[in-house]
Every structure is written in structure tokens, then in C-alpha cells.
Write a protein that holds these residues in place. Sequence first.
Motif, mmCIF file in Angstrom:
data_model
loop_
_atom_site.group_PDB
_atom_site.id
_atom_site.type_symbol
_atom_site.label_atom_id
_atom_site.label_comp_id
_atom_site.label_asym_id
_atom_site.label_seq_id
_atom_site.Cartn_x
_atom_site.Cartn_y
_atom_site.Cartn_z
ATOM 1 N N TYR A 6 0.837 -1.192 0.000
ATOM 2 C CA TYR A 6 0.000 0.000 0.000
ATOM 3 C C TYR A 6 0.873 1.243 0.000
ATOM 4 O O TYR A 6 1.780 1.370 0.829
ATOM 5 C CB TYR A 6 -0.916 -0.009 1.231
ATOM 6 C CG TYR A 6 -1.718 1.245 1.404
ATOM 7 C CD1 TYR A 6 -2.696 1.586 0.480
ATOM 8 C CD2 TYR A 6 -1.491 2.089 2.479
ATOM 9 C CE1 TYR A 6 -3.424 2.754 0.629
ATOM 10 C CE2 TYR A 6 -2.219 3.250 2.634
ATOM 11 C CZ TYR A 6 -3.191 3.574 1.707
ATOM 12 O OH TYR A 6 -3.908 4.729 1.864
ATOM 13 N N ASN A 15 -7.510 5.792 -1.976
ATOM 14 C CA ASN A 15 -6.619 4.626 -1.918
ATOM 15 C C ASN A 15 -6.769 3.916 -0.574
ATOM 16 O O ASN A 15 -6.764 2.690 -0.510
ATOM 17 C CB ASN A 15 -5.163 5.051 -2.128
ATOM 18 C CG ASN A 15 -4.848 5.296 -3.582
ATOM 19 O OD1 ASN A 15 -4.318 4.453 -4.272
ATOM 20 N ND2 ASN A 15 -5.199 6.480 -4.056
ATOM 21 N N HIS A 16 -6.890 4.688 0.500
ATOM 22 C CA HIS A 16 -7.079 4.082 1.821
ATOM 23 C C HIS A 16 -8.431 3.367 1.886
ATOM 24 O O HIS A 16 -8.537 2.297 2.498
ATOM 25 C CB HIS A 16 -6.955 5.123 2.933
ATOM 26 C CG HIS A 16 -6.800 4.511 4.277
ATOM 27 N ND1 HIS A 16 -5.601 3.984 4.713
ATOM 28 C CD2 HIS A 16 -7.692 4.297 5.268
ATOM 29 C CE1 HIS A 16 -5.764 3.478 5.923
ATOM 30 N NE2 HIS A 16 -7.020 3.656 6.278
ATOM 31 N N LEU A 19 -7.868 0.054 0.351
ATOM 32 C CA LEU A 19 -7.190 -0.819 1.311
ATOM 33 C C LEU A 19 -8.175 -1.352 2.349
ATOM 34 O O LEU A 19 -8.213 -2.560 2.621
ATOM 35 C CB LEU A 19 -6.052 -0.068 1.994
ATOM 36 C CG LEU A 19 -5.333 -0.808 3.125
ATOM 37 C CD1 LEU A 19 -4.577 -2.011 2.590
ATOM 38 C CD2 LEU A 19 -4.398 0.139 3.864
ATOM 39 N N ASP A 37 2.691 -1.285 4.428
ATOM 40 C CA ASP A 37 2.261 0.104 4.307
ATOM 41 C C ASP A 37 3.516 0.966 4.347
ATOM 42 O O ASP A 37 4.054 1.272 5.412
ATOM 43 C CB ASP A 37 1.304 0.450 5.445
ATOM 44 C CG ASP A 37 0.722 1.841 5.334
ATOM 45 O OD1 ASP A 37 1.354 2.719 4.697
ATOM 46 O OD2 ASP A 37 -0.361 2.067 5.900
#
Length: 186
Positions: A6, A15-16, A19, A37
Motif C-alpha cells: 500500500y 486509496n485508503h 485498502l 504500508d
Amino acid sequence: MKTIIYTHPWAKSFNHGILETLTTNFAAHKEAYQVIDLYQDKFNPVFDNDELAQFNKGTTPYPLVKDYQAMLKQTDELIIIFPIWWSTVPAILKGFIDKVMLPGFAYNIDDTGWHGLLTNIKKTTVITTSESPWSKFTDSIQGQFIDSLLPELGLHAEQTTWRHFDGVETSTPEARAEFLKELADL
């Protein structure tokens, strides 16, 4: 084991959200996964003199690189999540590849050529976001990253899927929700 790489610094980014969607789905289905991460780990993508001196030997003085390599050795499915910045991968992801994909770990070169060693990874999914349409990035992401770089590590393009969400800043909440729903079905 699924491994997610990530690459985004902001916890409120889309993007988070990607995830969180994937990890929630994996947990709900009791699928084993781990997350690399890069920003949370404070990964330094820049080579220093000591690291570069050890590169061709396939060694590193950086403990985090060794941790990442151990995680990748346990991986049979790789998921890479990143925003496309300046038409390519973020610098921290490029630095990850530079520093983690060492000779003897990720590839070997001999008289017959270059041989990728991460053949334990059977499936790769690349998930990207940008404001521009995916067609703008077919050379940089599909051509250079997926079709060229990943196979050099042993990850073959025919085993790689690329999912892209464009218009990340101008999209509707409904479009984002639909993309996340589709990802949950991967």
C-alpha cells in the motif's frame, strides 16, 4: 498468503478506502493477508552509500528490507495499491522495488539471461487511481510496470490484473462505491 503493498500517505484518501475494503473483505472471509504500508512504516526509498555498496551482493543493512523480503516469500497473491503521480508509480514504490528486489532474492542473472525468482507469487493485482483516464497510462503502468518490470521479478503479465479508477477527485460517491463493490468481488 495475500500481501498488499500500500502506497499512499493520507488515511482519508480513496486509496485508503480501497485498502480498507480489501482488508475488511479478506477478514470477513477468513483469508490470510498482510499489509506492507510504506508510509506508515516510514520506509526510506533512498539508497545510502552502505546499502548501495551491498546491492550487487544481494544484501542490505536495512532490517525493514529483510522484513519485507520475508513477507514476500510467504506470498502467493500480491496486491499493489497506489495513486498514479506524474504518469507513473510514486517514488516510494520505486524505491521499494530498488531496495527490496535484490539480486539473489527477486532475480538472478546468468549466461542465459535474467531470471525472476518470486515465482511463489501466482497472482498479482495492481490497483491504481488518478484524475486522468487509464488510457493515458498504458505505456507507463501497463507497458513498463506490469509487462516489463513485474516479469523481471518472476510475476508474469498473464497472471496480473490491472484495475484503475480515474476521476478520483471529480467522481461521484456512487461511482466510488461501485468501484469498491467490484473490488470486494475480486
